[in-house]
Design an enzyme around this catalytic site. Structure first.
Site, short mmCIF file in Angstrom:
data_model
loop_
_atom_site.label_atom_id
_atom_site.label_comp_id
_atom_site.label_asym_id
_atom_site.label_seq_id
_atom_site.Cartn_x
_atom_site.Cartn_y
_atom_site.Cartn_z
N ALA A 1 0.86 -1.18 0.00
CA ALA A 1 0.00 0.00 0.00
C ALA A 1 0.90 1.23 0.00
CB ALA A 1 -0.90 -0.02 1.23
N GLY B 1 0.69 -4.93 1.07
CA GLY B 1 -0.49 -5.05 0.23
C GLY B 1 -0.23 -5.80 -1.07
N GLU C 1 -0.48 -9.36 -0.14
CA GLU C 1 -1.91 -9.60 0.11
C GLU C 1 -2.69 -9.70 -1.21
OE1 GLU C 1 -1.91 -6.20 2.79
OE2 GLU C 1 -2.65 -7.51 4.39
N GLU D 1 4.70 -4.84 7.66
CA GLU D 1 3.89 -3.82 8.35
C GLU D 1 4.33 -3.51 9.78
OE1 GLU D 1 2.63 -6.13 6.34
OE2 GLU D 1 1.07 -5.25 5.09
C1 HXC Z 1 4.91 4.36 -1.55
C2 HXC Z 1 6.75 3.41 -2.51
C3 HXC Z 1 6.44 2.16 -1.90
C4 HXC Z 1 5.27 2.09 -1.10
C5 HXC Z 1 8.24 1.94 -3.04
N1 HXC Z 1 7.87 3.21 -3.20
N2 HXC Z 1 7.38 1.26 -2.25
N3 HXC Z 1 5.98 4.47 -2.32
N4 HXC Z 1 4.55 3.21 -0.95
N5 HXC Z 1 4.87 0.95 -0.51
C6 HXC Z 1 8.56 4.27 -3.97
C7 HXC Z 1 9.78 4.78 -3.26
O1 HXC Z 1 9.41 5.76 -2.30
C8 HXC Z 1 10.56 5.36 -4.42
O2 HXC Z 1 10.00 6.61 -4.76
C9 HXC Z 1 10.25 4.39 -5.53
O3 HXC Z 1 9.04 3.71 -5.17
C10 HXC Z 1 11.34 3.35 -5.72
O4 HXC Z 1 11.56 2.72 -4.48
P1 HXC Z 1 12.98 2.62 -3.77
O5 HXC Z 1 12.75 2.45 -2.33
O6 HXC Z 1 13.86 3.75 -4.19
O7 HXC Z 1 13.54 1.28 -4.44
P2 HXC Z 1 14.55 0.22 -3.79
O8 HXC Z 1 15.65 0.93 -3.06
O9 HXC Z 1 14.93 -0.69 -4.89
O10 HXC Z 1 13.71 -0.56 -2.70
C11 HXC Z 1 12.63 -1.38 -3.11
C12 HXC Z 1 11.80 -1.76 -1.86
C13 HXC Z 1 11.44 -0.48 -1.08
C14 HXC Z 1 12.61 -2.71 -0.97
C15 HXC Z 1 10.56 -2.49 -2.36
O11 HXC Z 1 10.83 0.46 -2.00
C16 HXC Z 1 10.49 -0.68 0.04
O12 HXC Z 1 10.84 -1.18 1.10
N6 HXC Z 1 9.24 -0.27 -0.17
C17 HXC Z 1 8.22 -0.32 0.88
C18 HXC Z 1 7.76 -1.75 1.07
C19 HXC Z 1 6.75 -1.86 2.18
O13 HXC Z 1 7.03 -1.57 3.35
N7 HXC Z 1 5.54 -2.23 1.84
C20 HXC Z 1 4.41 -2.40 2.78
C21 HXC Z 1 3.66 -1.10 2.94
S1 HXC Z 1 2.46 -1.23 4.18
P3 HXC Z 1 10.95 7.87 -5.08
O14 HXC Z 1 9.96 8.95 -5.33
O15 HXC Z 1 11.81 8.06 -3.90
O16 HXC Z 1 11.70 7.44 -6.32
C22 HXC Z 1 1.19 -2.03 3.45
C23 HXC Z 1 -0.05 -2.16 4.26
C24 HXC Z 1 -1.16 -2.80 3.49
O17 HXC Z 1 1.29 -2.49 2.35
C25 HXC Z 1 -2.50 -2.66 4.18
C26 HXC Z 1 -3.07 -1.30 4.15
C27 HXC Z 1 -4.45 -1.20 4.77
#
Ligand code: HXC
Length: 257
Positions: A63, A108, A111, A131
């Site tokens: 998400a 997400g 999921e 999360e």
């Molecule tokens: C918003 C995201 C994102 C996310 C990546 N991006 N994941 N933006 N939400 N979940 C964006 C980054 O900010 C970045 O934007 C661009 O995508 C590229 O990502 P990088 O981090 O620069 O890439 P990398 O270094 O290769 O790392 C990849 C990654 C990392 C390991 C996947 O992006 C990451 O950890 N993302 C978050 C993963 C996560 O925690 N997901 C769960 C979210 S909570 P810019 O603008 O800087 O280029 C969830 C809850 C669900 O999902 C339920 C909700 C009700």
């Protein structure tokens, strides 16, 4: 912006989450578009749907953290409900779904993959529920579907630790059904989808319903669900034609229903 694309060919649909600037992360607009695309699928024509992410790097990286970061409790619950309703619609879609997990499937994204019937992964895929490292629980059904898919012990280990796993571990614990080199993933997903689409559609759809609905109830009720659906197949042209073809030792006509 179109964040969710859908194409269909030879009874197989491909649904692609396409938001490369955020590794296909799901904000509310993406989820609403996914909802609209699911509503538009004609299950009389499309017999199997492949769900994947655009680009080489991510299936869906979760998400959208930027959008979630300032939510109030009520807004967060509404966001969770939005995703849960749409993922449930995907899970109960009339035809089988295959997640072709081409990269990061986190939060997400994991999921979303778990809401599909079958998961195929590229060797580059990474799965996880990060999360608790963000101060939240999974919110699009992850605590429920992961425990059902891989058992509560493994699901708790992964969810409590926020540890990501690579494709081989996902295969070993049953989170995915097969792993392929990245360049072969879509062809393999299409091959499986084509094989599913080549079987009797009413029967395939009934199998999906029997398995999904049966898993929600006890075994006595579950076998009754199967009996009903088994019986309903005998009203189809495909059943009559396929069984007649077997008895006449000929190839059956293409399935129509
Ligand atoms: C918003 C995201 C994102 C996310 C990546 N991006 N994941 N933006 N939400 N979940 C964006 C980054 O900010 C970045 O934007 C661009 O995508 C590229 O990502 P990088 O981090 O620069 O890439 P990398 O270094 O290769 O790392 C990849 C990654 C990392 C390991 C996947 O992006 C990451 O950890 N993302 C978050 C993963 C996560 O925690 N997901 C769960 C979210 S909570 P810019 O603008 O800087 O280029 C969830 C809850 C669900 O999902 C339920 C909700 C009700």
């Amino acid at each position: 912006m179109a964040y969710v694309e859908f194409t269909a060919k030879d009874h197989v649909g491909t649904l692609t989450i396409n938001r490369p600037e955020a590794l296909n992360a799901l904000n509310d607009e993406v989820i609403r578009q996914l909802d609209a695309v699911l509503d538009s699928i004609d299950c009389a024509q499309v017999r199997c749907v492949i769900v994947t992410g655009a680009g080489q790097k991510a299936f869906v990286a979760g998400a959208d953290i930027a959008q979630m970061s300032a939510l109030s409790k009520e807004e967060a619950q509404a966001f969770g409900k939005l995703g849960n309703d749409v993922f449930r619609k995907l899970e109960t879609l009339g035809v089988p779904t295959i997640a072709a997990v081409n990269g990061f499937a986190l939060g997400g994204g994991c999921e979303l993959a778990m809401s599909c019937d079958i998961r195929l992964a590229s060797e580059a895929a990474v799965f996880g529920q990060p999360e608790v490292g963000l101060g939240i629980t999974p919110g699009f059904g992850g605590t429920q579907r992961m425990a059902r898919l891989i058992g509560p012990g493994k699901a708790k280990e992964l969810i409590y630790s926020a540890r990501n796993i690579k494709a081989p571990e996902a295969l070993a614990c049953g989170l995915v059904q097969a792993v392929y080199p990245a360049e072969e993933l879509m062809a393999q997903a299409e091959k499986l989808a084509g094989r599913i689409a080549g079987n009797a559609p009413i029967a395939v759809r009934a199998c999906k319903k029997a398995i999904n609905d049966g898993l929600q109830v006890d075994m006595d009720q579950a076998v009754e669900i199967e009996e009903q659906l088994f019986g309903s197949c005998f009203q189809s042209e495909d059943q009559k034609n396929a069984m007649a073809a077997f008895l006449e030792k000929r190839k059956h006509d293409p399935f129509i229903n």
